[in-house]
Scaffold this motif. Structure first.
Motif, PDB file in Angstrom:
ATOM      1  N   LYS A   5       0.862  -1.186   0.000  1.00 33.32           N
ATOM      2  CA  LYS A   5       0.000   0.000   0.000  1.00 33.32           C
ATOM      3  C   LYS A   5       0.894   1.230   0.000  1.00 33.32           C
ATOM      4  CE  LYS A   5      -3.189  -2.609   2.706  1.00 33.32           C
ATOM      5  NZ  LYS A   5      -2.497  -3.368   3.726  1.00 33.32           N
ATOM      6  N   SER A  33     -10.275   0.597   8.005  1.00 31.22           N
ATOM      7  CA  SER A  33      -9.652   0.774   6.690  1.00 31.22           C
ATOM      8  C   SER A  33      -9.838  -0.467   5.828  1.00 31.22           C
ATOM      9  CB  SER A  33      -8.168   1.129   6.818  1.00 31.22           C
ATOM     10  OG  SER A  33      -7.466   0.098   7.464  1.00 31.22           O
ATOM     11  N   ASN A  34      -9.724  -1.658   6.422  1.00 32.81           N
ATOM     12  CA  ASN A  34      -9.943  -2.874   5.639  1.00 32.81           C
ATOM     13  C   ASN A  34     -11.392  -2.984   5.186  1.00 32.81           C
ATOM     14  OD1 ASN A  34      -7.333  -3.767   5.606  1.00 32.81           O
ATOM     15  ND2 ASN A  34      -7.579  -5.196   7.282  1.00 32.81           N
ATOM     16  N   ARG A  37     -11.695  -0.636   2.212  1.00 29.82           N
ATOM     17  CA  ARG A  37     -11.000  -1.183   1.045  1.00 29.82           C
ATOM     18  C   ARG A  37     -11.795  -2.321   0.422  1.00 29.82           C
ATOM     19  NH1 ARG A  37      -6.374  -3.568   2.647  1.00 29.82           N
ATOM     20  NH2 ARG A  37      -5.616  -3.643   0.519  1.00 29.82           N
TER      21      ARG A  37
END
Length: 51
Positions: A5, A33-34, A37
């Protein structure tokens, strides 16, 4: 395969949006954040955008 990333993305959320994101990620058992994403990848795939 683990991708490197290299981009950082700041996002402003209302307190309610942040609370919703925290709950959604917790229910999915992943970080915020996951979760985002994963949402981006699923949405892009449905629209035929390579990720």
């Amino acid at each position: 395969m683990v991708e490197n990333k290299t981009k950082h993305f700041d996002m402003r959320l209302t307190p309610r949006e942040n609370n919703a994101l925290e709950h959604l990620a917790k229910r999915a058992g992943v970080s915020r954040s996951n979760y985002l994403r994963s949402f981006i990848r699923r949405t892009a795939k449905r629209k035929g955008i390579p990720v």
